[in-house]
Design a protein around this motif. Structure first.
Motif, mmCIF file in Angstrom:
data_model
loop_
_atom_site.group_PDB
_atom_site.id
_atom_site.type_symbol
_atom_site.label_atom_id
_atom_site.label_comp_id
_atom_site.label_asym_id
_atom_site.label_seq_id
_atom_site.Cartn_x
_atom_site.Cartn_y
_atom_site.Cartn_z
ATOM 1 N N GLU A 87 27.018 43.970 47.340
ATOM 2 C CA GLU A 87 26.810 43.185 46.121
ATOM 3 C C GLU A 87 25.363 42.766 45.906
ATOM 4 O O GLU A 87 25.044 42.185 44.868
ATOM 5 C CB GLU A 87 27.678 41.928 46.154
ATOM 6 C CG GLU A 87 29.151 42.202 46.125
ATOM 7 C CD GLU A 87 29.980 40.930 46.172
ATOM 8 O OE1 GLU A 87 29.395 39.831 46.300
ATOM 9 O OE2 GLU A 87 31.206 41.034 46.087
ATOM 10 N N ARG A 91 24.104 41.439 42.265
ATOM 11 C CA ARG A 91 23.731 40.035 42.050
ATOM 12 C C ARG A 91 22.307 39.923 41.516
ATOM 13 O O ARG A 91 22.026 39.156 40.599
ATOM 14 C CB ARG A 91 23.867 39.234 43.336
ATOM 15 C CG ARG A 91 25.287 38.947 43.713
ATOM 16 C CD ARG A 91 25.370 38.059 44.960
ATOM 17 N NE ARG A 91 26.751 37.873 45.331
ATOM 18 C CZ ARG A 91 27.581 37.026 44.743
ATOM 19 N NH1 ARG A 91 27.155 36.277 43.756
ATOM 20 N NH2 ARG A 91 28.833 36.925 45.132
ATOM 21 N N GLU A 95 21.831 38.250 37.970
ATOM 22 C CA GLU A 95 21.282 36.894 37.988
ATOM 23 C C GLU A 95 19.794 36.840 37.697
ATOM 24 O O GLU A 95 19.345 36.079 36.844
ATOM 25 C CB GLU A 95 21.555 36.239 39.339
ATOM 26 C CG GLU A 95 21.099 34.787 39.391
ATOM 27 C CD GLU A 95 21.490 34.103 40.681
ATOM 28 O OE1 GLU A 95 21.048 32.962 40.873
ATOM 29 O OE2 GLU A 95 22.224 34.677 41.495
ATOM 30 N N GLU A 101 22.787 33.015 34.840
ATOM 31 C CA GLU A 101 24.017 32.654 35.546
ATOM 32 C C GLU A 101 25.274 32.904 34.719
ATOM 33 O O GLU A 101 26.348 32.422 35.053
ATOM 34 C CB GLU A 101 23.941 31.196 35.977
ATOM 35 C CG GLU A 101 22.846 30.955 36.993
ATOM 36 C CD GLU A 101 22.783 29.513 37.463
ATOM 37 O OE1 GLU A 101 23.690 28.729 37.156
ATOM 38 O OE2 GLU A 101 21.806 29.187 38.150
ATOM 39 N N THR A 104 30.446 36.629 36.054
ATOM 40 C CA THR A 104 31.547 36.247 36.942
ATOM 41 C C THR A 104 31.517 37.104 38.215
ATOM 42 O O THR A 104 30.791 38.101 38.287
ATOM 43 C CB THR A 104 32.902 36.476 36.245
ATOM 44 O OG1 THR A 104 33.080 37.892 36.050
ATOM 45 C CG2 THR A 104 32.983 35.737 34.919
ATOM 46 N N GLN A 105 32.334 36.747 39.171
ATOM 47 C CA GLN A 105 32.462 37.553 40.385
ATOM 48 C C GLN A 105 32.984 38.938 40.036
ATOM 49 O O GLN A 105 32.577 39.933 40.625
ATOM 50 C CB GLN A 105 33.376 36.867 41.405
ATOM 51 C CG GLN A 105 33.535 37.632 42.704
ATOM 52 C CD GLN A 105 32.217 37.821 43.460
ATOM 53 O OE1 GLN A 105 31.429 36.887 43.562
ATOM 54 N NE2 GLN A 105 31.984 39.026 43.984
ATOM 55 N N GLN A 106 33.859 39.022 39.057
ATOM 56 C CA GLN A 106 34.366 40.331 38.631
ATOM 57 C C GLN A 106 33.223 41.202 38.094
ATOM 58 O O GLN A 106 33.182 42.400 38.357
ATOM 59 C CB GLN A 106 35.454 40.189 37.573
ATOM 60 C CG GLN A 106 36.031 41.537 37.166
ATOM 61 C CD GLN A 106 37.152 41.423 36.152
ATOM 62 O OE1 GLN A 106 37.578 40.328 35.808
ATOM 63 N NE2 GLN A 106 37.622 42.553 35.677
ATOM 64 N N ILE A 108 30.124 41.074 39.074
ATOM 65 C CA ILE A 108 29.392 41.517 40.270
ATOM 66 C C ILE A 108 30.139 42.674 40.938
ATOM 67 O O ILE A 108 29.543 43.689 41.300
ATOM 68 C CB ILE A 108 29.203 40.350 41.268
ATOM 69 C CG1 ILE A 108 28.265 39.317 40.663
ATOM 70 C CG2 ILE A 108 28.676 40.849 42.605
ATOM 71 C CD1 ILE A 108 28.227 38.017 41.429
ATOM 72 N N ASP A 109 31.446 42.508 41.090
ATOM 73 C CA ASP A 109 32.268 43.549 41.732
ATOM 74 C C ASP A 109 32.145 44.877 40.978
ATOM 75 O O ASP A 109 32.018 45.946 41.585
ATOM 76 C CB ASP A 109 33.733 43.124 41.795
ATOM 77 C CG ASP A 109 33.977 41.923 42.702
ATOM 78 O OD1 ASP A 109 33.083 41.600 43.530
ATOM 79 O OD2 ASP A 109 35.040 41.311 42.565
#
Length: 115
Positions: A87, A91, A95, A101, A104-106, A108-109
């Protein structure tokens, strides 16, 4: 000469000082760390791309960063595998390089999976 000395000399002596200032800006924006890969020519290659596109298109610079050996080594992209995405670059891309910011985490995934 060190990379920073080379950049300073170019900035002071260039007939295109705005271009050199923007080259420095993009070098800072898409920063890497030579101590992670130990190859000044990788940093110089990035700087040459930044210089050639310093007043150009952000998409071009972003694409060059995504293909930069210095960036990929800096962010451990060699450990990025189909079943174990790294990741770090995802990221950094979201970012620091593009969205701040607002992701979401999704997100990033999915970016990690794409790389």
């Amino acid at each position: 000469h060190s990379l920073s000395t080379q950049m300073l000399v170019r900035t002071v002596t260039s007939r295109r000082q705005l271009n050199e200032v923007m080259t420095f800006f993009w070098e800072n924006h898409f920063n890497t760390d030579i101590t992670r890969h130990g190859r000044i020519e990788r940093e110089q290659a990035d700087n040459n791309i930044f210089r050639a596109n310093a007043l150009g298109n952000f998409r071009t610079l972003l694409g060059a960063s995504a293909r930069s050996t210095a960036m990929l080594v800096y962010l451990d992209n060699a450990s990025n595998h189909r079943f174990g995405p790294n990741e770090n670059y995802a990221r950094e891309l979201l970012e620091l390089h593009t969205m701040g910011e607002a992701f979401t985490q999704q997100d990033i995934d999915e970016v990690a999976r794409a790389f």
